[in-house]
Design a protein around this motif. Structure first.
Motif, PDB file in Angstrom:
ATOM      1  N   MET A  68       0.832  -1.204   0.000  1.00  0.00           N
ATOM      2  CA  MET A  68       0.000   0.000   0.000  1.00  0.00           C
ATOM      3  C   MET A  68       0.864   1.251   0.000  1.00  0.00           C
ATOM      4  N   GLY A  69       2.101   1.071  -0.477  1.00  0.00           N
ATOM      5  CA  GLY A  69       2.997   2.211  -0.566  1.00  0.00           C
ATOM      6  C   GLY A  69       4.154   2.107   0.396  1.00  0.00           C
ATOM      7  N   LYS A 209       3.569   2.682 -11.669  1.00  0.00           N
ATOM      8  CA  LYS A 209       2.914   3.817 -11.014  1.00  0.00           C
ATOM      9  C   LYS A 209       3.353   5.146 -11.639  1.00  0.00           C
ATOM     10  N   ARG A 215      -3.041  -1.006 -12.011  1.00  0.00           N
ATOM     11  CA  ARG A 215      -4.481  -1.022 -11.754  1.00  0.00           C
ATOM     12  C   ARG A 215      -4.747  -1.197 -10.269  1.00  0.00           C
ATOM     13  N   TYR A 216      -5.226  -0.127  -9.668  1.00  0.00           N
ATOM     14  CA  TYR A 216      -5.692  -0.203  -8.277  1.00  0.00           C
ATOM     15  C   TYR A 216      -7.096  -0.815  -8.299  1.00  0.00           C
ATOM     16  N   ILE A 218      -9.807   0.563  -7.709  1.00  0.00           N
ATOM     17  CA  ILE A 218     -10.748   1.489  -8.335  1.00  0.00           C
ATOM     18  C   ILE A 218     -10.647   1.441  -9.861  1.00  0.00           C
ATOM     19  N   MET A 342      -5.780   8.571  -0.499  1.00  0.00           N
ATOM     20  CA  MET A 342      -6.042   9.235  -1.776  1.00  0.00           C
ATOM     21  C   MET A 342      -6.962   8.413  -2.675  1.00  0.00           C
ATOM     22  N   GLU A 343      -6.838   7.107  -2.625  1.00  0.00           N
ATOM     23  CA  GLU A 343      -7.789   6.278  -3.381  1.00  0.00           C
ATOM     24  C   GLU A 343      -9.064   6.173  -2.551  1.00  0.00           C
ATOM     25  N   PRO A 344     -10.142   6.813  -3.003  1.00  0.00           N
ATOM     26  CA  PRO A 344     -11.366   6.735  -2.201  1.00  0.00           C
ATOM     27  C   PRO A 344     -11.810   5.282  -2.053  1.00  0.00           C
ATOM     28  N   ILE A 390      -2.775  -0.995  -3.130  1.00  0.00           N
ATOM     29  CA  ILE A 390      -3.690  -0.060  -2.474  1.00  0.00           C
ATOM     30  C   ILE A 390      -3.204   1.374  -2.624  1.00  0.00           C
ATOM     31  N   GLY A 391      -4.144   2.269  -2.935  1.00  0.00           N
ATOM     32  CA  GLY A 391      -3.830   3.690  -3.013  1.00  0.00           C
ATOM     33  C   GLY A 391      -3.988   4.367  -1.666  1.00  0.00           C
ATOM     34  N   GLY A 392      -3.283   3.832  -0.684  1.00  0.00           N
ATOM     35  CA  GLY A 392      -3.316   4.402   0.669  1.00  0.00           C
ATOM     36  C   GLY A 392      -4.213   3.597   1.588  1.00  0.00           C
ATOM     37  N   PHE A 394      -3.447   3.116   5.668  1.00  0.00           N
ATOM     38  CA  PHE A 394      -3.398   3.861   6.934  1.00  0.00           C
ATOM     39  C   PHE A 394      -4.351   3.271   7.973  1.00  0.00           C
TER      40      PHE A 394
ATOM     41  N   ARG B  26     -11.818   7.638 -17.685  1.00  0.00           N
ATOM     42  CA  ARG B  26     -11.771   6.421 -16.871  1.00  0.00           C
ATOM     43  C   ARG B  26     -12.844   5.402 -17.250  1.00  0.00           C
ATOM     44  N   ILE B  95       7.982   7.472  -5.173  1.00  0.00           N
ATOM     45  CA  ILE B  95       6.616   6.936  -5.100  1.00  0.00           C
ATOM     46  C   ILE B  95       6.423   5.984  -3.925  1.00  0.00           C
ATOM     47  N   GLN B  96       5.288   6.131  -3.256  1.00  0.00           N
ATOM     48  CA  GLN B  96       4.890   5.116  -2.268  1.00  0.00           C
ATOM     49  C   GLN B  96       3.651   4.404  -2.810  1.00  0.00           C
ATOM     50  N   CYS B  97       2.456   4.766  -2.321  1.00  0.00           N
ATOM     51  CA  CYS B  97       1.285   4.047  -2.854  1.00  0.00           C
ATOM     52  C   CYS B  97       1.086   4.366  -4.323  1.00  0.00           C
ATOM     53  N   TYR B  99      -0.912   6.448  -5.856  1.00  0.00           N
ATOM     54  CA  TYR B  99      -2.226   6.826  -6.383  1.00  0.00           C
ATOM     55  C   TYR B  99      -2.261   8.281  -6.833  1.00  0.00           C
TER      56      TYR B  99
END
Lengths: 719, 151
Positions: A68-69, A209, A215-216, A218, A342-344, A390-392, A394, B26, B95-97, B99
């Motif tokens: 997830m980062g 990325k 592809r996340y 979402i 950040m990724e809802p 995962i886009g975040g 936490f 998208r 870069i980390q996640c 997004y």
């Protein structure tokens, strides 16, 4: 390279994994089933659930933890590759399928990524996996060459027999190695022989990325997918009373309007179409019992709960010494916080009568599978979860509330549906980091504490999330950073009051229990220093006693931050020292406070000892990011409730740190040969006390609550 | 029916004219590299270039695009500065996640297209509209400077 998560490959992997060797559990599960499968895949060396090497030399590593980062794909791959002597540049990485037995986090025993546990938990298991596979490859080569295995060595994906000059890359040995018996106790490398561990390695997940190709969850686009937007009851436990959707129905691209007990959802041809139609629906909610809930009533209830003594976590004879003359005390508390990755939140689901397929980024694979199964009314084995990077996270994606909602919606949809939370829905209808309170007491003699009291009140998230990990008396996470401090305290009394806030769902949040405990402990140390007329640095040095690793990070941070260098008027430095997640860390903040009380954080200097570093640059990255996450909380973070409803909705009123507010951040990693400690959360934990103490030094105002209240800091204001 | 130019290709989309470009990219065209983050132009995750300028695609109706050319993260590597920024991002492990990084890279490239040697103030001005929750700002700043200095 990150694998393209195609279904067929995944299913093949699952079949192989189930028959593999569960070295993690110390049980050899290689059974008839793998022999049956390997009829078609006999040229694949698959000694366990984590490694696949095919005869053409392609190597695949199966990642049990979610990326997830935090860089875990790289760190875990390094552990395997170190012992296997496998070059990492060409490996393929795949997410593990749902399977607690094979891929359960060694610390949690379930498939979960959180609590800064991944490297700590997998440090020995994955190295053992790599060493065992290496031994089998060596045996196969030695048998083929008719030499003693002990005369062979491995390097960069090859077995080498120096005496004869023979060498073979792993691929051609794959089939033969599969027939070798795994060693019962494979020899692990000595630290001084490491070639990968301890040297910064480029991350294995980041190239896709940079060009939008990753592809996340979402971004999942199963054939025929439609798009849904949802509105959940704004008050916990609320219900839909009535809905007028006449306008929404008339809008183009709207396919379906789904009204459930506590959710209204629109399915449309695009996410935008769904969001627009949802906004056009007039929903009347019935609020239920929490319709008058407010931040104030929540805080009052917390303080009321804190009147109880609490359950004892540590008692080394301090309790009788913590009242009367010579005792100072202070109350510290933290607000509700949203995660706002950040990724809802999103989840794509396809439910049929026999099967449920889920595409999502989750920190908890098997919990996701079980939650989807329950909501779909199917057995878990009928649920296929495609996990995504995962886009975040936490902590937000340790929860499966979103999966449940998406499956409930998807049951009413013919075909796959992608449910995407609007940012407003993501922030205002989420489980939150709970509010917490800490009551601190200390008896001072000769300018140092001789008795130390810490009572912390808050919920047990662990107790709900992983019941076996909670003994019903003391939640170890809730007292982490309080029960064990970096100090040699002559006498301590640490207690925990379980307080579940009513009307709020609570969740883990980066830094978890130590966020409260380290904020309270380290703020209070500065309060004691002030009372005793001592420098915060000297007092800490005198309290550290036998904790030499704590002393090392404190001294290094002080030196690098220039602790003794003079600062202008209304600027200050503040220390936060901690031991949590198995890691020692000290952060020194440098701040400036203007006449109106506005705080500018100028510089953050961190020294960290997380034992043997695996990927040193990854450690630096996690501390940098963790500090910024913590600064968002210290400077801006606050969810408030009025009439049961969250008052914040998006990034304009739930602010997070931006580039222009970001200070200089320096990270110094102390290397040693101790086992690795956690690194995702410690940086975040250190921020609040460091910044509050720096403000204390700059202004003389001792802050006891977060986020920072600028009105207390204006020139002439009194706390 | 709208016809727009994306990364040098003519693409058609049968959508309502109000539909923000983000969702056309998208959901209709399958270009999922451009990300949804907030929907109100507060986070920058959806940044694309419209005739070279950074624009939040979550607030740009597809009907307003007209004949202007759109560049997304999928196409940014074709420009020399785009490729340099992508490389700097990898070399410095920004870069980390990841997004938010589509938007971060698009904003950074737009900055460098107009200012070949931005100072900290210029970086703050160009990049403070892009939120990163992982907290990669320190390295984004370094990455921009690295790309400016030849990569």
């Amino acid at each position: 390279m990150v694998a393209d998560p195609s279904v067929s490959r995944r299913d093949a992997l699952r079949a192989a994994a189930i028959g593999g060797t569960a070295l993690l559990l110390g049980v050899n599960l290689r059974s008839a089933s793998i022999a049956a499968i390997s009829g078609g895949a006999s040229a694949t060396f698959a000694p366990d659930a984590f490694i696949r090497i095919t005869s053409d030399g392609r190597a695949t590593l199966i990642m049990p933890q979610t990326e997830m980062g935090q860089g875990i794909y790289t760190a875990l791959s390094m552990l395997i590759a170190e012992e296997l002597d496998l070059p990492l540049d060409e490996v393929t990485l795949e997410e593990a399928p749902a399977n607690d037995k094979l891929y359960g986090n060694p610390i949690f025993k379930v498939q979960a990524t959180g609590g800064s546990t991944s490297v700590r938990g997998y440090w020995l298991p994955l190295r053992t996996v790599g060493a065992s596979a290496r031994a089998m490859l060596v045996s196969a080569a030695a048998r083929r060459w008719r030499v003693d295995p002990s005369t062979c060595r491995t390097e960069a994906g090859e077995v080498i027999h120096d005496a004869s000059g023979r060498r073979s890359s792993y691929g051609p040995l794959a089939a033969a190695a599969m027939r070798e018996t795994p060693p019962s106790a494979p020899q692990l490398k000595r630290l001084e022989d490491f070639r990968l561990i301890g040297r910064s390695h480029r991350r294995l997940d980041t190239r896709p990325k940079t060009d939008g190709s990753l592809r996340y969850g979402i971004d999942a686009m199963p054939e025929g997918v439609r798009f849904a937007s949802l509105a959940c009851a704004p008050v916990l436990g609320g219900r839909v009373e009535r809905v007028d959707d006449s306008q929404a129905r008339a809008l183009p691209g709207v396919r379906q309007i789904i009204v459930l007990n506590d959710i209204v959802a629109v399915v449309a041809d695009t996410s935008w179409g769904a969001m627009r139609a949802l906004a056009a629906i007039d929903i009347k909610w019935r609020d239920g019992e929490f319709g008058s809930l407010s931040t104030e009533t929540l805080r009052e209830a917390l303080i009321e709960a804190g009147r109880a003594d609490g359950n004892v976590a540590v008692d080394t004879g301090a309790s009788s010494k913590l009242s009367g003359e010579g005792v100072i005390s202070e109350f510290y508390d933290l607000p509700l916080l949203a995660h706002a990755p950040m990724e809802p939140m999103n989840c794509t689901v396809h439910v049929t009568a026999e099967r449920c397929e889920v595409w999502v980024g989750t920190q908890v694979m098997t919990m996701t599978q079980r939650a989807a199964a329950e909501e779909a009314g199917l057995p878990p084995e009928k649920v296929v979860v495609h996990n995504h990077l995962i886009g975040g996270g936490f902590g937000r994606r340790l929860e499966v509330d979103g999966v449940r909602k998406a499956v409930r919606i998807a049951r009413h949809v013919d075909g796959p549906v992608k449910v995407v939370w609007s940012r407003e829905e993501d922030i205002a209808r989420a489980p939150y980091r709970s509010l917490y309170g800490s009551w601190m007491r200390a008896r001072l003699e000769d300018g140092r504490p001789v008795a130390w009291g810490h009572k912390v009140a808050g919920p047990t998230v662990v107790g709900r999330w992983l019941p076996p990990a909670f003994d019903g008396k003391v939640d170890n996470d809730a007292v982490d950073g309080a029960a064990e401090t970096p100090y040699d305290l002559p006498a301590s009394y640490v207690t925990w009051v379980r307080h579940e806030p009513k009307g709020i769902a609570t969740a883990f949040w980066r830094g978890v229990g130590p966020n409260m405990n380290v904020f309270a402990t380290e703020s209070f140390v500065d309060r004691v220093a002030h009372e005793a007329g001592r420098s915060p640095l000297d007092l800490r040095r005198s309290m550290i006693g036998k904790h030499l690793r704590a002393r090392a990070v404190l001294d290094m941070a002080a030196e690098k931050a220039g602790w003794n260098d003079p600062l202008p008027h209304r600027q200050g430095r503040g220390i936060s020292l901690q031991f949590a997640f198995g890691t020692y860390l000290c952060t020194i903040a440098e701040v400036a406070v203007d006449e109106d009380g506005a705080v500018k954080v100028l510089r953050m200097t961190t020294a960290v000892d997380c034992g043997t570093p695996v990927n040193p640059d990854g450690i630096v990255s996690q501390i940098q990011g963790g500090i910024i996450f913590g600064l968002s909380a210290a400077l801006h973070g606050r969810i408030t409730i009025s009439n049961g409803r969250t008052e914040q909705s998006n990034f304009h009123d739930y602010r997070v740190l931006r580039m222009n507010e970001t200070p200089r951040i320096e990270v110094h990693v102390i290397r040693n040969a101790e086992p690795p400690g956690g690194i995702g959360e410690p940086g975040t934990v250190s921020v609040q006390a460091a910044v509050a103490n720096a403000i204390y030094a700059a202004t003389g105002v001792h802050l006891t609550r977060m986020p920072i209240d600028q009105s207390l800091l204006a020139k002439g204001a009194r706390a | 029916m709208f016809e727009i130019s994306i990364n040098g290709n003519r693409r058609q989309a049968q959508v309502d004219g109000d539909t923000p470009l983000l969702w056309v990219l998208r959901d209709v065209l399958g270009l999922t590299g451009t990300k949804f983050g907030c929907g109100i132009a507060q986070c920058g995750a959806c940044t694309v270039h419209v005739d070279g300028s950074p624009v939040r695609s979550c607030r740009l109706p597809v009907s307003a695009v007209g004949a202007r050319s759109i560049t997304t993260i999928e196409g940014i590597g074709a420009s020399p500065i785009g490729a340099k920024v992508q490389k700097a991002w990898l070399d410095l492990e920004v870069i980390q996640c990841g997004y938010c990084q589509s938007g971060q890279i698009m904003s950074a490239v737009a900055l460098l297209e107009g200012n070949s040697n931005p100072d900290d103030e210029a970086i703050d001005a160009a990049m403070s509209g892009n939120i990163c929750r992982c907290g990669t700002y320190v390295r984004i700043r370094e990455g921009i400077k690295r790309a400016a200095n030849g990569g």
